[in-house]
Structure formats: C-alpha cells, structure tokens
Scaffold this active site. Structure first.
Site, PDB file in Angstrom:
ATOM      1  N   TYR A  98       0.822  -1.212   0.000  1.00  0.00           N
ATOM      2  CA  TYR A  98       0.000   0.000   0.000  1.00  0.00           C
ATOM      3  C   TYR A  98       0.859   1.266   0.000  1.00  0.00           C
ATOM      4  O   TYR A  98       0.446   2.295  -0.530  1.00  0.00           O
ATOM      5  CB  TYR A  98      -0.886   0.044   1.254  1.00  0.00           C
ATOM      6  CG  TYR A  98      -2.162  -0.755   1.186  1.00  0.00           C
ATOM      7  CD1 TYR A  98      -2.176  -2.076   0.781  1.00  0.00           C
ATOM      8  CD2 TYR A  98      -3.370  -0.174   1.569  1.00  0.00           C
ATOM      9  CE1 TYR A  98      -3.344  -2.804   0.740  1.00  0.00           C
ATOM     10  CE2 TYR A  98      -4.551  -0.892   1.536  1.00  0.00           C
ATOM     11  CZ  TYR A  98      -4.537  -2.207   1.116  1.00  0.00           C
ATOM     12  OH  TYR A  98      -5.699  -2.925   1.089  1.00  0.00           O
ATOM     13  N   LYS A 121       3.103 -15.250   2.245  1.00  0.00           N
ATOM     14  CA  LYS A 121       3.278 -15.908   0.943  1.00  0.00           C
ATOM     15  C   LYS A 121       4.778 -16.143   0.801  1.00  0.00           C
ATOM     16  O   LYS A 121       5.436 -15.653  -0.134  1.00  0.00           O
ATOM     17  CB  LYS A 121       2.704 -15.003  -0.164  1.00  0.00           C
ATOM     18  CG  LYS A 121       2.680 -15.628  -1.555  1.00  0.00           C
ATOM     19  CD  LYS A 121       1.647 -16.720  -1.758  1.00  0.00           C
ATOM     20  CE  LYS A 121       1.807 -17.362  -3.126  1.00  0.00           C
ATOM     21  NZ  LYS A 121       0.980 -18.575  -3.285  1.00  0.00           N
ATOM     22  N   ASP A 132      -2.903 -18.193   0.209  1.00  0.00           N
ATOM     23  CA  ASP A 132      -3.872 -18.838  -0.685  1.00  0.00           C
ATOM     24  C   ASP A 132      -4.596 -19.974   0.037  1.00  0.00           C
ATOM     25  O   ASP A 132      -5.827 -20.086  -0.003  1.00  0.00           O
ATOM     26  CB  ASP A 132      -3.214 -19.314  -2.003  1.00  0.00           C
ATOM     27  CG  ASP A 132      -1.904 -20.061  -1.809  1.00  0.00           C
ATOM     28  OD1 ASP A 132      -1.399 -20.103  -0.670  1.00  0.00           O
ATOM     29  OD2 ASP A 132      -1.371 -20.611  -2.804  1.00  0.00           O
ATOM     30  N   ASP A 176     -12.567  -9.225   4.504  1.00  0.00           N
ATOM     31  CA  ASP A 176     -13.819  -9.224   3.732  1.00  0.00           C
ATOM     32  C   ASP A 176     -14.352 -10.659   3.650  1.00  0.00           C
ATOM     33  O   ASP A 176     -15.558 -10.893   3.757  1.00  0.00           O
ATOM     34  CB  ASP A 176     -13.616  -8.669   2.307  1.00  0.00           C
ATOM     35  CG  ASP A 176     -13.792  -7.147   2.234  1.00  0.00           C
ATOM     36  OD1 ASP A 176     -13.590  -6.480   3.267  1.00  0.00           O
ATOM     37  OD2 ASP A 176     -14.139  -6.638   1.150  1.00  0.00           O
ATOM     38  N   ASP A 236      -6.511  -7.100   4.476  1.00  0.00           N
ATOM     39  CA  ASP A 236      -7.656  -6.445   3.827  1.00  0.00           C
ATOM     40  C   ASP A 236      -8.554  -7.494   3.178  1.00  0.00           C
ATOM     41  O   ASP A 236      -9.774  -7.523   3.397  1.00  0.00           O
ATOM     42  CB  ASP A 236      -7.136  -5.455   2.777  1.00  0.00           C
ATOM     43  CG  ASP A 236      -8.266  -4.770   2.032  1.00  0.00           C
ATOM     44  OD1 ASP A 236      -9.240  -4.369   2.677  1.00  0.00           O
ATOM     45  OD2 ASP A 236      -8.178  -4.668   0.787  1.00  0.00           O
TER      46      ASP A 236
HETATM   47  C1  IPM Z   1     -10.357  -1.194   4.240  1.00  0.00           C
HETATM   48  C2  IPM Z   1     -10.416  -0.607   2.849  1.00  0.00           C
HETATM   49  C3  IPM Z   1      -9.175   0.221   2.560  1.00  0.00           C
HETATM   50  C4  IPM Z   1      -7.971  -0.709   2.640  1.00  0.00           C
HETATM   51  C5  IPM Z   1      -9.156   0.982   1.227  1.00  0.00           C
HETATM   52  C6  IPM Z   1     -10.381   1.825   1.047  1.00  0.00           C
HETATM   53  C7  IPM Z   1      -7.920   1.803   1.077  1.00  0.00           C
HETATM   54  O1  IPM Z   1     -10.593  -1.608   1.887  1.00  0.00           O
HETATM   55  O2  IPM Z   1     -10.173  -0.447   5.199  1.00  0.00           O
HETATM   56  O3  IPM Z   1     -10.552  -2.411   4.375  1.00  0.00           O
HETATM   57  O4  IPM Z   1      -7.672  -1.408   1.656  1.00  0.00           O
HETATM   58  O5  IPM Z   1      -7.324  -0.734   3.682  1.00  0.00           O
HETATM   59 MN    MN Z   2     -11.091  -3.535   2.727  1.00  0.00          MN
END
Ligand code: IPM
Ligand code: MN
Ligand code: NAD
Length: 352
Positions: A143, A188, A220, A248, A244
């Site tokens: 990042y 990884k 993975d 999710d 990240d």
């Molecule tokens: C999160 C978001 C952010 C990240 C983006 C919007 C930069 O996806 O906080 O999970 O990738 O950290």
């Molecule tokens: Mn995110």
C-alpha cells in the site's frame, strides 16, 4: 462528568448513514451514563474533495491529531474513481491518516453472532465456535511502497522493515496471551521476499512467548481454511493487503459486511475506529445500510480510547438484542432501515 472529545468523519456513500445511526447510539449512551459528547465533525474523502478540493483538509487532520480518537464511516465511490494517486479519497485521506498517526495495528474480529449463524451461507457446523481476531499490519507493505508507471507498464513496490514486522507481531502475541494463546501467521513466503522476512521475524518474536502456539499458513491456503476450519484460529497475524482481503472473506462467516467493526491503534493512545466495509455505492442513499459495524466501532472507541467498558458493553448487548429480536436490515434478512436499527439500539441502551 466525563467529556468524550472525538473527531467524527462520516465520509462518503453509506458512511454518513451508518454514522448517523452510531451517533444516535452514542448520544443515548452519553445521556444514560452521564457523560458529555464533544464531537468535532469534519469532511473527509470525496465529500471533502467536492467541498474543499482536497481529500484530507488541514482542519480534518488537525482535529484527528488533537482528539486522538477518530470515528470514520467510509471514503470513496464511483464519483471520484477517475482521480489518480493521492487525489483519490482512499489514497489521499484514509492511507495518510493511518500512516501519519502511526496506526499500524488494525484489529478486526470474527465471532459470528448465534442469531446470524443460520443466515450465513456456510453450514452451521463450520461456524459454531468461531472466534478469531485478525491483527492486520496497516501502515506498510504494498500500500505504501513506491508506485508508478513507466513506458512498459506500472509497478507497486512491497517493502517491510524488520521493525514493522516485529512490532505488529508483538501486538498479535500480546493479544493471543489474553485469548486462546494461538497465533496463525499468514504470508506468501514460498514466493515473496517480504514474506520470508515476515516469517523469520515472527518466529523470533514467538521465542518470547513460549506459551503461545504459532502456526504459519500461506495466504492462498488460508482463504480455504477460513471456510473449512475457522474454529481453529485465535489471532490471525498478517500483512496489510492480505489482511484487507481476508477480513472481507471473514465477513461472510459473520453474516454480512455490515457487522464487523475495527480499531486501528498504535503504541500510544491514538485510536481510529471504522467498520471494515466501504461506502457501498450500490446501496447508498437508500436507507439499506447495516449500521451495526459502525455502532460496534463506536463502542470500541468508548472502551479503548475512553476506558468506558460498561458503556461499550451496554452497546454490544443492545446490538445482540437487536439481532436476537430481528431488528435488522435487509442484508441480514430483516426489514428495518439504517436509522430504524440505530434508533432501536439507542432506545435499548437507554432502557437497559
Ligand atoms: C479497508 C479498505 C481500505 C484498505 C481501502 C479503502 C484503502 O478496503 O479499510 O478495508 O484497503 O485498507
Ligand atoms: Mn477492505
Ligand atoms: P464495499 O464494502 O463498500 O461494498 C461491498 C458490498 O458489501 C456491496 O455489495 C455493499 O452493498 C455491501 N455492504 C458494504 N457495507 C454494507 C453495510 N453496512 N450494510 C449492507 N451491505 C453492505 O466495497 P466496494 O463496493 O468494493 O467499495 C466501494 C467503495 O468504498 C470504493 O470506493 C472503495 O475504495 C471504498 N472503500 C472504503 C473503505 C473505507 O473507507 N474504510 C473500505 C472499503 C472500501
């Protein structure tokens, strides 16, 4: 009477919608427990670009730095997707806030609520007993590396220093000591040099925690294990981008993107609290957003930044009651709007 002085940055899309719901809950909590809210509300992200032509106005950053307690909705959306680099909401506001406040430790929990177990797409037996926390490194890696374009293409540099890995590993092991005493480090290392450094450094840090079991998984494989043996995890330690993506995925176990809060912390007292979800342009402006992740983030702020454990617990109990009673939004199978869920939880805190 204690004063709760924090910066509220609602941002874009559903950010202000879930933010309003969380503010209603914070107000009810303040009234019930007798503290005073001193809210410094500021523009951030796309909303700040539209109004002030910059994603992170000086006054927004100054307030965040001053209060050291930040409640953030979400930034970004299609309206600003044509912008490049630091002109974008994400790269121009969220990332510099995290970096400049040194918020390198991002904690994201995954403990499916009993009321949501049958709502999640996985079988009950894959979910019951799941209780892990992802310790995501937040200020390093790909990042923040050098990025750009050249004649042939584009590049993003991934770098980690030993110090960056060591300090987040210490946070993970310290947390594991207060929980089930297991750390799963995800990398990884079969391909990436940064992951080899990650693994070596984590192994060294682990020597200081003989009671904590350490396992290593490749990222993975981890995406698969998270769906097949989520119960085996306690603290999942990983780098910025893997954390990240994996969180999710974890939201599917928890029932929705709308139920996972997060805290970003440092060595000092500064804390930023935000749901893990984004600005959800597909449902923005329709009152459909689930405010629970934002409300739980606000509860974490009360607990971690202001030492108000009783108040935080009252909010968490009200969230659980909302789930048990079906006072929920459509993503969880309910029929309440964002503000109706917020108001229900605010009332419940008030009457508890
Ligand atoms: C999160 C978001 C952010 C990240 C983006 C919007 C930069 O996806 O906080 O999970 O990738 O950290
Ligand atoms: Mn995110
Ligand atoms: P998203 O998290 O906004 O949405 C993904 C999916 O989950 C969508 O279908 C959305 O409707 C649903 N969802 C998310 N939050 C929900 C909630 N509270 N209640 C019900 N459903 C919810 O991810 P995206 O669509 O990939 O990204 C949209 C924008 O948000 C992008 O500009 C991205 O950069 C930004 N983003 C910001 C943050 C942040 O500010 N912390 C985090 C992630 C994404």
């Amino acid at each position: 009477m204690a004063n709760i002085n924090f910066t509220y940055v609602p941002g874009d899309g559903i950010g202000p919608e879930v933010g309003d719901a969380a503010m209603a809950v914070l107000k009810a909590t303040a009234k019930k427990y007798g503290h005073v809210l001193e809210v410094e509300q500021h523009l951030i992200g796309g909303a700040a670009i539209d109004a002030l032509n910059t994603p992170l106005p000086d006054e927004t950053f100054a307030s965040c730095k001053k209060t050291g307690a930040i409640l953030l909705g979400a930034v970004g959306g299609p309206k600003w997707d044509h912008l490049k680099g630091a002109d974008r909401p994400e790269l121009g506001s969220l990332l510099p806030l995290r970096k400049n406040l040194n918020l390198y430790a991002n904690i994201r929990p995954c403990k499916p609520y009993p009321a949501l177990i049958d709502h999640a797409p996985l079988k009950r037996e894959r979910l019951e007993g799941t209780d892990f926390v992802v310790m995501r490194e937040l200020t390093g890696g790909i990042y923040f590396g050098d990025k750009g374009r050249d004649a042939q293409g584009a590049y993003d540099m991934c770098r980690y220093s030993k110090m960056e890995v060591k300090r987040i590993a210490i946070k993970a092991f310290d947390l594991a000591m207060t929980r089930k005493k297991k750390v799963t480090s995800v990398d990884k290392s079969n391909v990436l040099e940064t992951s080899r450094l990650w693994r070596e450094t984590v192994i060294k840090v682990a020597e200081g925690y003989p009671e904590v079991e350490l396992e290593h998984l490749l990222v993975d494989a981890m995406t698969m294990h998270m769906l097949t043996k989520a119960q085996s995890f306690d603290v999942v330690l990983t780098e910025n981008m893997f954390g990240d993506i994996l969180t999710d995925e974890a939201s599917v176990l928890a029932g929705s993107m709308g139920v996972i809060p997060s805290a970003s912390t440092s060595d000092g007292t500064v804390g930023m609290y935000e749901p893990i979800h984004g600005s959800a342009p597909d449902i923005a402006g329709q009152g459909k957003a689930n405010p629970l992740a934002m409300i739980l983030s606000a509860a974490w702020m009360l607990n971690l930044s202001f030492g108000m454990e009783t108040e935080a617990t009252a909010i968490e109990a009200a969230v659980e009651a909302a789930l048990e009673g079906g006072h929920i939004t459509a993503d969880l199978g309910g029929n309440l709007s964002t503000s109706q869920v917020g108001d229900w939880i605010a009332d419940h805190v008030n009457q508890s």
